[in-house]
Design an enzyme around this catalytic site. Structure first.
Site, PDB file in Angstrom:
ATOM      1  NE  ARG A 100     -14.928  36.370 -10.778  1.00  0.00           N
ATOM      2  CZ  ARG A 100     -15.154  37.672 -10.717  1.00  0.00           C
ATOM      3  NH1 ARG A 100     -15.162  38.396 -11.818  1.00  0.00           N
ATOM      4  NH2 ARG A 100     -15.389  38.247  -9.558  1.00  0.00           N
ATOM      5  CE  LYS A 138     -11.647  30.672  -8.196  1.00  0.00           C
ATOM      6  NZ  LYS A 138     -12.340  30.425  -9.430  1.00  0.00           N
ATOM      7  CG  ASN A 142     -15.259  28.559  -6.953  1.00  0.00           C
ATOM      8  OD1 ASN A 142     -15.942  28.877  -7.918  1.00  0.00           O
ATOM      9  ND2 ASN A 142     -13.958  28.388  -7.035  1.00  0.00           N
ATOM     10  NE  ARG A 152     -21.654  27.880 -10.129  1.00  0.00           N
ATOM     11  CZ  ARG A 152     -22.690  27.318 -10.762  1.00  0.00           C
ATOM     12  NH1 ARG A 152     -23.894  27.799 -10.584  1.00  0.00           N
ATOM     13  NH2 ARG A 152     -22.520  26.278 -11.552  1.00  0.00           N
ATOM     14  NE  ARG A 211     -38.896  39.104  -4.267  1.00  0.00           N
ATOM     15  CZ  ARG A 211     -40.007  39.468  -4.927  1.00  0.00           C
ATOM     16  NH1 ARG A 211     -39.903  40.190  -6.010  1.00  0.00           N
ATOM     17  NH2 ARG A 211     -41.193  39.119  -4.489  1.00  0.00           N
ATOM     18  N   GLY A 266     -17.757  17.807  -8.806  1.00  0.00           N
ATOM     19  CA  GLY A 266     -16.347  17.478  -8.978  1.00  0.00           C
ATOM     20  C   GLY A 266     -15.572  18.682  -9.457  1.00  0.00           C
ATOM     21  CB  CYS A 301     -13.426  25.504  -8.855  1.00  0.00           C
ATOM     22  SG  CYS A 301     -12.029  26.042  -9.854  1.00  0.00           S
TER      23      CYS A 301
HETATM   24  N1  LIG Z   1      -9.174  24.045 -13.594  1.00  0.00           N
HETATM   25  C1  LIG Z   1     -10.078  24.985 -13.382  1.00  0.00           C
HETATM   26  O1  LIG Z   1     -11.184  24.937 -13.893  1.00  0.00           O
HETATM   27  C2  LIG Z   1      -9.754  26.196 -12.514  1.00  0.00           C
HETATM   28  C3  LIG Z   1     -10.569  27.329 -12.594  1.00  0.00           C
HETATM   29  C4  LIG Z   1     -10.256  28.448 -11.829  1.00  0.00           C
HETATM   30  C5  LIG Z   1      -9.137  28.408 -10.989  1.00  0.00           C
HETATM   31  N2  LIG Z   1      -8.377  27.279 -10.918  1.00  0.00           N
HETATM   32  C6  LIG Z   1      -7.196  27.295 -10.036  1.00  0.00           C
HETATM   33  O2  LIG Z   1      -6.042  27.465 -10.845  1.00  0.00           O
HETATM   34  C7  LIG Z   1      -4.923  26.802 -10.255  1.00  0.00           C
HETATM   35  C8  LIG Z   1      -4.305  25.856 -11.268  1.00  0.00           C
HETATM   36  O3  LIG Z   1      -5.266  24.876 -11.578  1.00  0.00           O
HETATM   37  P1  LIG Z   1      -5.156  23.963 -12.866  1.00  0.00           P
HETATM   38  O4  LIG Z   1      -6.496  23.341 -13.032  1.00  0.00           O
HETATM   39  O5  LIG Z   1      -4.559  24.727 -13.996  1.00  0.00           O
HETATM   40  O6  LIG Z   1      -4.085  22.874 -12.345  1.00  0.00           O
HETATM   41  P2  LIG Z   1      -3.321  21.774 -13.224  1.00  0.00           P
HETATM   42  O7  LIG Z   1      -3.010  20.661 -12.299  1.00  0.00           O
HETATM   43  O8  LIG Z   1      -4.101  21.500 -14.487  1.00  0.00           O
HETATM   44  O9  LIG Z   1      -1.987  22.499 -13.686  1.00  0.00           O
HETATM   45  C9  LIG Z   1      -0.990  22.873 -12.814  1.00  0.00           C
HETATM   46  C10 LIG Z   1       0.349  22.724 -13.520  1.00  0.00           C
HETATM   47  O10 LIG Z   1       1.344  23.275 -12.678  1.00  0.00           O
HETATM   48  C11 LIG Z   1       2.531  22.490 -12.801  1.00  0.00           C
HETATM   49  N3  LIG Z   1       3.345  22.774 -11.628  1.00  0.00           N
HETATM   50  C12 LIG Z   1       3.064  22.512 -10.336  1.00  0.00           C
HETATM   51  N4  LIG Z   1       4.013  22.995  -9.533  1.00  0.00           N
HETATM   52  C13 LIG Z   1       4.933  23.594 -10.348  1.00  0.00           C
HETATM   53  C14 LIG Z   1       6.133  24.281 -10.105  1.00  0.00           C
HETATM   54  N5  LIG Z   1       6.595  24.481  -8.872  1.00  0.00           N
HETATM   55  N6  LIG Z   1       6.834  24.745 -11.177  1.00  0.00           N
HETATM   56  C15 LIG Z   1       6.374  24.545 -12.435  1.00  0.00           C
HETATM   57  N7  LIG Z   1       5.236  23.908 -12.719  1.00  0.00           N
HETATM   58  C16 LIG Z   1       4.517  23.452 -11.684  1.00  0.00           C
HETATM   59  C17 LIG Z   1       2.018  21.070 -12.925  1.00  0.00           C
HETATM   60  O11 LIG Z   1       2.975  20.224 -13.532  1.00  0.00           O
HETATM   61  C18 LIG Z   1       0.763  21.275 -13.766  1.00  0.00           C
HETATM   62  O12 LIG Z   1       1.025  21.110 -15.150  1.00  0.00           O
HETATM   63  C19 LIG Z   1      -5.467  26.102  -9.006  1.00  0.00           C
HETATM   64  O13 LIG Z   1      -5.248  26.920  -7.893  1.00  0.00           O
HETATM   65  C20 LIG Z   1      -6.947  25.999  -9.285  1.00  0.00           C
HETATM   66  O14 LIG Z   1      -7.713  25.958  -8.092  1.00  0.00           O
HETATM   67  C21 LIG Z   1      -8.641  26.180 -11.680  1.00  0.00           C
END
Ligand SMILES: NC(=O)c1ccc[n+]([C@@H]2O[C@H](COP(=O)([O-])OP(=O)(O)OC[C@H]3O[C@@H](n4cnc5c(N)ncnc54)[C@H](O)[C@@H]3O)[C@@H](O)[C@H]2O)c1
Length: 402
Positions: free
Chosen positions: A145, A197, A201, A204, A237, A248, A251
């Site tokens: 989150r 999850k 979102n 929001r 309320r 953007g 999420c």
């Molecule tokens: N960024 C946010 O604010 C946020 C918040 C909550 C949840 N999430 C969720 O978390 C997840 C990750 O998001 P993120 O923002 O960290 O993404 P990101 O793109 O910043 O990072 C993902 C990483 O995974 C690596 N990767 C992809 N496939 C791979 C594999 N098969 N083996 C090894 N490495 C691999 C990529 O090279 C990359 O560095 C998503 O599902 C996103 O929706 C993101």
């Protein structure tokens, strides 16, 4: 040992936090350059407290590699984009990571999927892959989150949800997160964890869309949306959010589409809300055009967008309203907009500036797309400009709003 798969915005801070709290951690990412940067002792993005956490984790022995490990526990935090056509989650990164984990893990290992996925993704896309592998593994879904800009604090303090097939495994995983997380950790089943999850979102997104729609209604009939929201929010309320130039990030602008994609005949409010938010950059572009017309500016006038990131005081530009607006402008073949963001040091769009004063010297009209702290400290530099303030933060007289 815990092997974190995917060292992006979520995986890296999670890996560092676990290592800093005494777990043996190996961080794996298939992006070689990213792994090299981490090995050289440099973080890959900016975030309050991340540098300190990084140093602490390195001191406690965290390792970074492109190789998957053979171990008892994996945390998978790879991207989950949505398919722009079907609106459904694209689980291909998760499936591919799970397949590679299955090639390396022993029977009895626990796979924790942190990536955000739509309800039913584990049943539909992950379990079949496990069945084919013949491996016996425990599945857990632990959605994240945390908000960019406050990630380290929120990792420590947010409440969390753990969905597991087996309650005992869920409790074990809860214990691992509880080693750093001071919030409440709820253990439930996987489907419920997937849904909560996405619903968070979506809540929001729908509320932001409501504020954006109010802005449009008020603009249409020349009412002050900010004053109206301020007064409405005095009701015990009512808690209306502020309108803005769009949504953007990875999420709120993405996850609600999963529900629209999976339940198209049921998710009507959500569908309209997402369209409203997605239409907001084009709405801002129209506002720019109207203001230029009102002020007698020609189509060739110099207009600048302040801010490229999707929110204030971070360097993440994914799905940002400014990028959406630029895409929209290109379709209209208008004079190119100038762009500046203090957090974006690489050239990612044309006509991009890297210095606030140079940027302001080159524009007649400034559109405040992102409320970075920098602009709040420099209102003096904007005197004499035509200003469209998409966040109602500028104290100068004569400012336009969305
Ligand atoms: N960024 C946010 O604010 C946020 C918040 C909550 C949840 N999430 C969720 O978390 C997840 C990750 O998001 P993120 O923002 O960290 O993404 P990101 O793109 O910043 O990072 C993902 C990483 O995974 C690596 N990767 C992809 N496939 C791979 C594999 N098969 N083996 C090894 N490495 C691999 C990529 O090279 C990359 O560095 C998503 O599902 C996103 O929706 C993101």
């Amino acid at each position: 040992m815990i092997n974190i798969i995917g060292l992006g915005y979520i995986g890296l801070p999670t890996a560092l936090m676990l290592a800093a709290h005494g777990h043996e951690v190996v961080g794996t990412d298939y992006n070689q350059q990213l792994v090299e940067t981490l090995k050289e002792g440099r973080t890959t993005f900016k975030e309050d407290g991340l540098e300190e956490l990084f140093r602490e984790a390195v001191a406690k022995g965290i390792r970074f590699t492109t190789e998957y490990q053979n171990t008892e526990m994996y945390i998978i935090s790879v991207p989950t984009p949505y398919d722009r056509f079907s609106k459904k989650v694209d689980p291909s990164f998760v499936i591919s990571a799970v397949k590679t984990v299955l090639d390396h893990c022993p029977d009895g290992a626990t796979l924790i999927i942190e990536s955000t996925i739509s309800p039913g993704t584990i049943d539909k896309s992950v379990r079949p892959v496990i069945a084919v592998s013949g491996k016996q593994v425990n599945l857990v879904h632990a959605p994240e989150r945390i908000i960019p800009g406050n990630m380290v604090y929120e990792l420590l303090h947010n409440n969390r949800t753990i969905g597991a097939d087996d309650k005992a495994i869920g409790e074990r995983v809860k214990g691992i997160y509880a080693s750093f997380c001071q919030g409440e950790i709820v253990v439930t089943d996987i489907r419920t964890a997937e849904m909560t999850k996405v619903v968070e979102n979506t809540f929001r997104a729908v509320n932001i869309a409501f504020a954006n729609e109010l802005a449009r209604i008020c603009r249409h009939d020349n009412m002050d949306v900010y004053e109206i929201i301020r007064i409405c929010n005095m009701h015990p309320r009512v808690n209306i959010l502020q309108p803005g130039p769009g949504v953007g990030g990875h999420c709120i602008s993405v996850d609600p589409w999963f529900l629209v994609g999976d339940y198209p005949s049921l998710a009507k409010v959500i569908d309209e809300s997402m369209k409203t938010n997605d239409g907001q950059p084009a709405y801002v572009l129209n506002r720019i055009h109207d203001i230029m017309h009102e002020r007698g500016l020609k189509d060739t006038a110099r207009v600048g967008l302040y801010g490229l990131t999707y929110k204030e005081n971070v360097d993440d530009v994914r799905e940002s309203p400014t990028l959406q607006l630029l895409e929209c402008q290109e379709r209209h073949l208008a004079a190119p907009l100038k762009v500046y963001d203090p957090f974006v040091t690489q050239n990612i769009v044309s006509n991009q500036y890297h210095n606030l004063k140079d940027f302001l010297n080159d524009v007649d009209m400034v559109v405040i797309m992102v409320k970075h702290e920098e602009i709040k400290q420099n209102w003096d530099l904007l005197k004499g400009k035509i200003i469209l303030d998409c966040h109602n933060i500028c104290p100068l007289p004569g400012v336009y709003h969305i």
